[in-house]
Design a protein around this motif. Structure first.
Motif, PDB file in Angstrom:
ATOM      1  N   LYS A  40       0.832  -1.218   0.000  1.00 45.42           N
ATOM      2  CA  LYS A  40       0.000   0.000   0.000  1.00 45.42           C
ATOM      3  C   LYS A  40       0.860   1.259   0.000  1.00 45.42           C
ATOM      4  O   LYS A  40       0.511   2.248  -0.658  1.00 45.42           O
ATOM      5  CB  LYS A  40      -0.923   0.016   1.220  1.00 45.42           C
ATOM      6  N   SER A  41       1.991   1.234   0.720  1.00 48.39           N
ATOM      7  CA  SER A  41       2.835   2.431   0.841  1.00 48.39           C
ATOM      8  C   SER A  41       3.427   2.870  -0.499  1.00 48.39           C
ATOM      9  O   SER A  41       3.827   4.023  -0.647  1.00 48.39           O
ATOM     10  CB  SER A  41       3.959   2.207   1.859  1.00 48.39           C
ATOM     11  N   VAL A  42       3.499   1.953  -1.461  1.00 55.62           N
ATOM     12  CA  VAL A  42       4.029   2.313  -2.782  1.00 55.62           C
ATOM     13  C   VAL A  42       2.923   2.358  -3.838  1.00 55.62           C
ATOM     14  O   VAL A  42       3.189   2.331  -5.037  1.00 55.62           O
ATOM     15  CB  VAL A  42       5.181   1.383  -3.212  1.00 55.62           C
ATOM     16  N   GLY A  43       1.678   2.415  -3.357  1.00 55.16           N
ATOM     17  CA  GLY A  43       0.558   2.593  -4.271  1.00 55.16           C
ATOM     18  C   GLY A  43       0.043   1.329  -4.936  1.00 55.16           C
ATOM     19  O   GLY A  43      -0.666   1.409  -5.942  1.00 55.16           O
ATOM     20  N   LEU A  44       0.402   0.158  -4.399  1.00 49.67           N
ATOM     21  CA  LEU A  44      -0.063  -1.111  -4.962  1.00 49.67           C
ATOM     22  C   LEU A  44      -1.219  -1.648  -4.128  1.00 49.67           C
ATOM     23  O   LEU A  44      -1.361  -1.305  -2.958  1.00 49.67           O
ATOM     24  CB  LEU A  44       1.075  -2.138  -4.973  1.00 49.67           C
ATOM     25  N   PRO A  45      -2.039  -2.525  -4.698  1.00 52.98           N
ATOM     26  CA  PRO A  45      -3.066  -3.180  -3.891  1.00 52.98           C
ATOM     27  C   PRO A  45      -2.413  -3.954  -2.741  1.00 52.98           C
ATOM     28  O   PRO A  45      -1.282  -4.436  -2.876  1.00 52.98           O
ATOM     29  CB  PRO A  45      -3.742  -4.140  -4.866  1.00 52.98           C
TER      30      PRO A  45
END
Length: 153
Positions: A40-45
């Motif tokens: 989540k912190s890198v914008g992934l599900p």
């Protein structure tokens, strides 16, 4: 985009073979709360996948052209096998590659040595491999101790 770095007398060029989509089945720790938070912190599900590049590298010194690994070719599917065209797009010819240094013999490092007809992509290259790696893959005990690894390798 061609990524290139100068390291002393050497030029190192990254050749993208394709993007491997790593999910929680491939990275077991990703199924933890920390793994989900990292995704989540890198914008992934929260469950991924995480796009991971499979690369090969040109190592150039003067007129000498070597490669480090060869990518996976189409061993991991049709989204891969882009190293030969990336090499040409970077301004190099496969026939000029003098050697390929193989870090190890997993399919994502050696699958790109040959084309779908079984012909070498780098016809004049000498292949280099550590004695330890060669010993592992040629040791009959490896088949017993690591059957899945040796069968897929």
């Amino acid at each position: 985009m061609i990524e290139q770095h100068q390291i002393g007398e050497f030029t190192l060029v990254t050749l993208l073979d394709g993007m491997f989509l790593c999910d929680g089945d491939f990275i077991p720790a990703a199924k933890s709360e920390e793994g989900a938070a990292l995704f989540k912190s890198v914008g992934l599900p929260a469950v991924g996948p995480s796009p991971e590049p499979i690369n090969a590298f040109i190592l150039k010194r003067g007129e000498q052209i070597w490669m480090i690994d060869a990518g996976c070719g189409t061993e991991l599917g049709p989204r891969f096998g882009k190293v030969p065209s990336a090499l040409k797009n970077a301004g190099y010819q496969p026939e000029k590659v003098e050697g390929v240094i193989l870090s190890h013999l997993h399919e994502d490092h050696i699958g790109g040595l040959i084309n779908q007809k079984g012909e070498p992509h780098y016809p004049y290259a000498t292949l280099y491999l550590s004695e330890v790696e060669l010993a592992f893959w040629t040791d009959t005990a490896s088949k017993t101790a690591y059957p899945k690894l040796v069968e897929s390798g």
